[in-house]
Design a protein around this motif. Structure first.
Motif, PDB file in Angstrom:
ATOM      1  N   CYS A 330       0.972  -1.516   0.153  1.00 27.45           N
ATOM      2  CA  CYS A 330      -0.208  -0.216   0.061  1.00 27.45           C
ATOM      3  C   CYS A 330       0.472   1.237  -0.191  1.00 27.45           C
ATOM      4  N   ALA A 331       1.652   1.353   0.471  1.00 29.05           N
ATOM      5  CA  ALA A 331       3.104   2.703   0.889  1.00 29.05           C
ATOM      6  C   ALA A 331       3.501   2.965  -0.652  1.00 29.05           C
ATOM      7  N   MET A 332       3.693   1.107  -0.898  1.00 29.59           N
ATOM      8  CA  MET A 332       4.302   1.804  -2.673  1.00 29.59           C
ATOM      9  C   MET A 332       3.293   2.347  -3.479  1.00 29.59           C
ATOM     10  N   ALA A 333       2.011   1.812  -3.419  1.00 29.58           N
ATOM     11  CA  ALA A 333       1.398   2.551  -4.612  1.00 29.58           C
ATOM     12  C   ALA A 333       1.026   3.602  -4.637  1.00 29.58           C
ATOM     13  N   GLY A 334       1.033   4.333  -5.815  1.00 29.05           N
ATOM     14  CA  GLY A 334       0.528   5.877  -6.575  1.00 29.05           C
ATOM     15  C   GLY A 334      -0.799   5.827  -6.526  1.00 29.05           C
ATOM     16  N   PRO A 335      -1.283   6.883  -6.368  1.00 28.82           N
ATOM     17  CA  PRO A 335      -2.277   7.142  -6.378  1.00 28.82           C
ATOM     18  C   PRO A 335      -3.598   6.369  -7.323  1.00 28.82           C
ATOM     19  N   GLY A 336      -4.278   6.169  -7.135  1.00 24.20           N
ATOM     20  CA  GLY A 336      -5.111   4.814  -7.448  1.00 24.20           C
ATOM     21  C   GLY A 336      -5.035   3.510  -8.602  1.00 24.20           C
ATOM     22  N   GLN A 337      -3.050   3.226  -7.607  1.00 18.53           N
ATOM     23  CA  GLN A 337      -2.748   1.707  -7.764  1.00 18.53           C
ATOM     24  C   GLN A 337      -3.286   0.255  -6.503  1.00 18.53           C
ATOM     25  N   VAL A 338      -3.781  -0.433  -7.261  1.00 21.87           N
ATOM     26  CA  VAL A 338      -3.965  -1.361  -6.906  1.00 21.87           C
ATOM     27  C   VAL A 338      -2.968  -2.274  -6.781  1.00 21.87           C
ATOM     28  N   LEU A 339      -2.306  -2.732  -6.017  1.00 19.05           N
ATOM     29  CA  LEU A 339      -1.504  -3.894  -5.504  1.00 19.05           C
ATOM     30  C   LEU A 339      -0.958  -4.897  -5.359  1.00 19.05           C
ATOM     31  N   VAL A 340      -0.563  -6.017  -5.759  1.00 20.07           N
ATOM     32  CA  VAL A 340      -1.068  -7.344  -5.432  1.00 20.07           C
ATOM     33  C   VAL A 340       0.220  -8.109  -4.969  1.00 20.07           C
ATOM     34  N   THR A 341       0.560  -9.132  -4.722  1.00 15.42           N
ATOM     35  CA  THR A 341       0.973 -10.387  -4.543  1.00 15.42           C
ATOM     36  C   THR A 341       0.485 -11.420  -6.356  1.00 15.42           C
ATOM     37  N   GLN A 342       2.014 -12.013  -6.599  1.00 14.86           N
ATOM     38  CA  GLN A 342       1.760 -13.204  -7.552  1.00 14.86           C
ATOM     39  C   GLN A 342       0.454 -14.320  -6.877  1.00 14.86           C
ATOM     40  N   ARG A 343       0.656 -14.806  -5.389  1.00 15.66           N
ATOM     41  CA  ARG A 343      -0.365 -15.162  -5.385  1.00 15.66           C
ATOM     42  C   ARG A 343      -1.630 -14.640  -4.906  1.00 15.66           C
ATOM     43  N   VAL A 344      -2.062 -13.434  -5.023  1.00 16.48           N
ATOM     44  CA  VAL A 344      -3.082 -12.631  -5.129  1.00 16.48           C
ATOM     45  C   VAL A 344      -4.370 -13.408  -6.544  1.00 16.48           C
ATOM     46  N   LEU A 345      -2.906 -12.807  -7.429  1.00 15.58           N
ATOM     47  CA  LEU A 345      -3.529 -12.137  -8.925  1.00 15.58           C
ATOM     48  C   LEU A 345      -3.913 -13.756  -8.931  1.00 15.58           C
ATOM     49  N   ASP A 346      -2.991 -14.860  -8.439  1.00 17.78           N
ATOM     50  CA  ASP A 346      -3.478 -16.175  -9.409  1.00 17.78           C
ATOM     51  C   ASP A 346      -5.128 -16.509  -9.018  1.00 17.78           C
ATOM     52  N   GLY A 347      -5.351 -16.030  -7.820  1.00 21.93           N
ATOM     53  CA  GLY A 347      -6.359 -16.017  -6.418  1.00 21.93           C
ATOM     54  C   GLY A 347      -8.211 -15.582  -7.664  1.00 21.93           C
ATOM     55  N   VAL A 348      -7.841 -14.655  -8.403  1.00 20.30           N
ATOM     56  CA  VAL A 348      -8.857 -13.999  -8.883  1.00 20.30           C
ATOM     57  C   VAL A 348      -9.158 -14.682  -9.928  1.00 20.30           C
ATOM     58  N   GLU A 349     -10.678 -14.999  -9.686  1.00 24.84           N
ATOM     59  CA  GLU A 349     -11.545 -15.980 -10.967  1.00 24.84           C
ATOM     60  C   GLU A 349     -11.810 -14.269 -11.518  1.00 24.84           C
ATOM     61  N   GLY A 350     -11.957 -15.628 -12.998  1.00 27.32           N
ATOM     62  CA  GLY A 350     -12.303 -14.154 -14.324  1.00 27.32           C
ATOM     63  C   GLY A 350     -11.259 -13.469 -14.986  1.00 27.32           C
ATOM     64  N   PRO A 351     -11.803 -12.573 -16.243  1.00 28.15           N
ATOM     65  CA  PRO A 351     -10.674 -12.083 -17.049  1.00 28.15           C
ATOM     66  C   PRO A 351     -10.274 -10.563 -15.559  1.00 28.15           C
ATOM     67  N   VAL A 352      -8.550 -10.631 -15.507  1.00 30.94           N
ATOM     68  CA  VAL A 352      -7.980  -9.643 -14.889  1.00 30.94           C
ATOM     69  C   VAL A 352      -6.780  -8.889 -15.374  1.00 30.94           C
ATOM     70  N   LEU A 353      -6.606  -7.870 -15.659  1.00 31.84           N
ATOM     71  CA  LEU A 353      -6.780  -6.851 -16.453  1.00 31.84           C
ATOM     72  C   LEU A 353      -5.207  -6.434 -15.406  1.00 31.84           C
ATOM     73  N   SER A 354      -4.145  -6.703 -15.426  1.00 39.02           N
ATOM     74  CA  SER A 354      -2.908  -6.384 -14.990  1.00 39.02           C
ATOM     75  C   SER A 354      -1.632  -5.863 -15.337  1.00 39.02           C
ATOM     76  N   ARG A 355      -0.579  -5.587 -14.909  1.00 37.62           N
ATOM     77  CA  ARG A 355       0.598  -5.206 -15.263  1.00 37.62           C
ATOM     78  C   ARG A 355       1.690  -5.261 -14.127  1.00 37.62           C
ATOM     79  N   GLU A 356       2.785  -6.231 -14.710  1.00 35.82           N
ATOM     80  CA  GLU A 356       3.649  -6.313 -13.897  1.00 35.82           C
ATOM     81  C   GLU A 356       5.067  -5.248 -13.780  1.00 35.82           C
ATOM     82  N   LEU A 357       5.626  -5.569 -12.367  1.00 34.49           N
ATOM     83  CA  LEU A 357       6.606  -4.363 -12.232  1.00 34.49           C
ATOM     84  C   LEU A 357       7.442  -4.801 -11.804  1.00 34.49           C
ATOM     85  N   GLY A 358       6.913  -6.741 -11.609  1.00 29.48           N
ATOM     86  CA  GLY A 358       8.274  -7.657 -11.226  1.00 29.48           C
ATOM     87  C   GLY A 358       9.127  -7.545  -9.182  1.00 29.48           C
ATOM     88  N   PRO A 359      10.079  -7.972  -9.430  1.00 27.00           N
ATOM     89  CA  PRO A 359      10.308  -8.595  -8.206  1.00 27.00           C
ATOM     90  C   PRO A 359      11.102  -6.930  -7.551  1.00 27.00           C
TER      91      PRO A 359
END
Length: 386
Positions: A330-359
């Motif tokens: 959350c502290a890393m996120a800029g205005p309007g950003q929702v940042l998640v880990t890979q594990r969370v992203l894998d748990g989203v059901e249905g289509p999801v549009l995301s952008r990888e920020l890397g390690p």
């Protein structure tokens, strides 16, 4: 049948006749029994008191005055002294002397007849007192029923007050639906310390600290009121557990105390809706000269959960690296950003549009974390927010 003989006698009306002369007992029985009365006889005051103590109570006592041993006055006083019999009507059978009538009333008699008695008068007085006794019995029964009803009502009210108290305590950290479920089930074992995998959502407002420094306190409180109301409604709708909120920061987690297999999906969808809600609020804030953004961090992992605090002030807390990770994202996120880990992203059901920020290296986290920004999800799934 004469008019006096045709009067209706209350069903089961019983008369206890007390006289030491057998002929008088037979005479009164012959007058009363054919008219529908149940006649019980006692040959002395002592026998009458024994019958009253051991047997069912009569509706009326016909009590002769002149008897050996306990006379009628003494017997009447004993009847009035016993709480069980004090309201049984007593008719004293006296001579015509006025002094005997006065003594009968002083002894507690309700009425009296004189010897030789008139049958019609005797029957009328007995019937009248039977009705009075039945009215009294009805009032006593109703009072007892009312007392029992009040007792049950008090117990129900006490139980409901206790339930409302429990519901109020649980609603501090659970959605209303979940809190109600726990209260109805009566199980608060989840408040004890336990370990479980959860999905944690941490949110806050970008630019809040400088805003709070220059804004008037009333403006700050108004912004927080709108912010908390918008986000709180979504927490409840998605049935998240509100761990705490402090100022602009809010921590919510899923899969405890009520398990939900789609915890990551709920968390991400809730966060995206929160972002949309805050964006609408931000339009109004900008018109007032306030530049505020919204950031979210979501992580999944194991935590120790349970009640923390002291008597009178408890919270339901999650302790573990997963909460720190969500806070760092959350502290890393800029205005309007929702940042998640890979594990969370894998748990989203249905289509999801995301952008990888890397390690990414995060403060307080010993390992690099694969971070993704969630840009959008398919929100056309009503079952996602029951």
């Amino acid at each position: 049948m004469t008019a006096e003989g045709s009067a209706v006698v209350p069903e089961g009306a019983a008369v206890l006749v007390v006289d030491d002369v057998p002929q008088n007992l037979r005479l009164l029985d012959a007058v009363l029994s054919p008219r529908g009365f149940e006649v019980r006889c006692a040959a002395s005051g002592e026998e009458a008191l024994e019958l009253l103590a051991d047997g069912p109570l009569p509706d009326v006592v016909l009590l002769d005055v002149m008897m050996p041993g306990l006379d009628g006055y003494q017997t009447c006083r004993r009847i009035r002294e016993d709480p069980r019999t004090q309201f049984v009507p007593v008719v004293m059978v006296t001579a015509s002397g006025a002094s005997e009538k006065v003594r009968a009333i002083e002894a507690g008699a309700d009425d009296f007849v004189t010897k030789p008695f008139d049958q019609a008068e005797l029957l009328a007085r007995v019937r009248s007192l039977v009705r009075i006794k039945r009215y009294h019995d009805t009032v006593v029964a109703q009072a007892a029923a009312l007392a029992e009803w009040n007792e049950r009502l008090e117990a129900r009210v006490a139980a409901q007050v206790d339930e409302l108290g429990r519901l109020g305590r649980l609603r501090r950290f659970l959605s209303p639906q979940v809190a109600q479920l726990v209260v109805e089930g009566g199980d608060e074992s989840f408040l004890r310390s336990h370990r479980r995998e959860i999905t944690t959502v941490f949110t806050d407002l970008r630019g809040f600290t400088p805003f709070a420094e220059r804004a008037e306190p009333e403006e700050t409180m108004d912004v927080l009121r709108q912010y908390h109301a918008a986000l709180g409604e979504l927490v409840f709708r998605y049935e998240g557990t509100l761990e705490h909120f402090a100022g602009d920061g809010m921590l919510v987690f899923f899969n405890d105390p009520v398990p939900c297999p789609d915890a990551p999906d709920r968390a991400v969808r809730m966060a995206v809706e929160m972002r949309t809600a805050v964006e609408r609020l931000a339009l109004g804030w900008r018109r007032q000269g306030h530049e505020l953004g919204f950031g979210v961090g979501i992580a999944q992992g194991y935590a120790t959960l349970g009640r923390v605090g002291f008597s009178g002030r408890y919270d339901y807390a999650a302790i573990g690296t997963v909460t720190n990770l969500a806070a760092r994202l959350c502290a890393m996120a800029g205005p309007g950003q929702v940042l998640v880990t890979q594990r969370v992203l894998d748990g989203v059901e249905g289509p999801v549009l995301s952008r990888e920020l890397g390690p990414v290296e995060l403060k307080g986290i010993s390992r690099l974390v694969d971070v993704h920004e969630v840009l959008d999800v398919d929100l056309v799934r009503p079952e996602a927010a029951r």
